[in-house]
Design an enzyme around this catalytic site. Structure first.
Site, PDB file in Angstrom:
ATOM      1  N   CYS A  91      -4.025  -4.262  -0.940  1.00 10.84           N
ATOM      2  CA  CYS A  91      -3.539  -5.104  -2.322  1.00 10.84           C
ATOM      3  C   CYS A  91      -5.818  -5.391  -2.149  1.00 10.84           C
ATOM      4  CB  CYS A  91      -2.902  -5.799  -1.615  1.00 10.84           C
ATOM      5  SG  CYS A  91      -2.529  -7.110  -3.594  1.00 10.84           S
ATOM      6  N   HIS A 179       1.587  -3.159  -1.420  1.00  9.04           N
ATOM      7  CA  HIS A 179       2.668  -3.797   0.043  1.00  9.04           C
ATOM      8  C   HIS A 179       3.176  -2.784   0.755  1.00  9.04           C
ATOM      9  CE1 HIS A 179      -0.469  -7.485   0.175  1.00  9.04           C
ATOM     10  NE2 HIS A 179      -0.501  -7.809  -0.927  1.00  9.04           N
ATOM     11  N   GLU A 181       4.057  -2.813   3.950  1.00 12.91           N
ATOM     12  CA  GLU A 181       3.724  -3.192   4.906  1.00 12.91           C
ATOM     13  C   GLU A 181       5.202  -4.812   5.109  1.00 12.91           C
ATOM     14  OE1 GLU A 181       0.981  -6.115   3.484  1.00 12.91           O
ATOM     15  OE2 GLU A 181       1.160  -4.256   2.989  1.00 12.91           O
TER      16      GLU A 181
END
Length: 233
Positions: A91, A179, A181
């Site tokens: 990001c 994202h 994660e």
């Protein structure tokens, strides 16, 4: 040339960890030695201390409105590139990596921000993301990477963002706009916190919270591929 034991320098670009805490999201997946550094406090790694991998996290900041710590981080990333470290930016980190390698013409405001769980198209089979296919991941960004040179390979795109992932050709250097994660439950918590940050962006977060979450679990593939030991001079 020698293969070194994996040791990660983790640069946390968050502004307020009570709202967004990248360490919390990445920690379950790393499974290797890693040290965290806080960019906004000008706390950066000494890359002469046996680091092999560098992770650049997301941020509530905008790559378009840069404060002094950003330029300090750019110098660290340039050093990491020169030293041959493996680098992964996510990001904001993805945008910062492009800015470091190509300058300000490589980043801009999004015509259409992507907030929530979005479909991406993996365009070419590659080491980081695997086979060509469609996949879903959480996303939250209002800036994007553009105008990559021929030195880069675009790995993934989406309807509203043509450069969802890239690699510097023949180098273990990757940027991902998504994202992966941030799992579904943590993403829902984050969206609720983001609603109060800015009246102008509030509708994006509210709309995302009402949508159906879809997550293809790309994070495990990404981390496993990124953290392989590689030869460094």
């Amino acid at each position: 040339m020698r293969e070194k034991e994996v040791k990660v320098a983790f640069i946390d670009n968050s502004i307020d960890t009570s709202i967004y805490n990248p360490q919390k999201h990445w920690k379950p997946y790393l499974g290797v030695a890693w040290d965290s550094f806080k960019a906004t406090k000008s706390h950066f790694p000494d890359l002469n201390r046996d680091y092999t991998h560098l992770i650049l996290t997301g941020s509530e900041a905008s790559i378009i409105e840069r404060e002094n710590w950003v330029y300090e981080e750019i110098e660290v990333v340039q050093d990491a590139v020169e030293k041959g470290l493996s680098i992964l930016g996510s990001c904001y980190g993805h945008q910062l990596l492009a800015f470091t390698l190509l300058g300000s013409a490589s980043v801009q405001r999004c015509a259409q921000p992507e907030v929530g769980w979005i479909p991406i198209q993996i365009k070419v089979e590659n080491e980081l993301l695997g086979k060509k296919r469609s996949a879903f991941s959480f996303s939250s960004h209002f800036d994007e990477v553009v105008n990559l040179s021929d030195a880069f390979l675009v790995l993934a795109s989406s309807k509203d963002c043509q450069i969802q992932a890239f690699q510097l050709k023949k180098r273990p250097i990757w940027g991902i706009q998504i994202h992966p994660e941030i799992n579904i439950s943590n993403a829902q918590i984050l969206l609720k916190k983001f609603i109060s940050l800015n009246p102008e962006t509030k509708p994006y977060f509210e709309k995302a919270l009402k949508s159906i979450p879809k997550d293809s679990g790309l994070i495990r593939r990404i981390v496993k591929s990124f953290l392989v030991p590689r030869e460094i001079e």
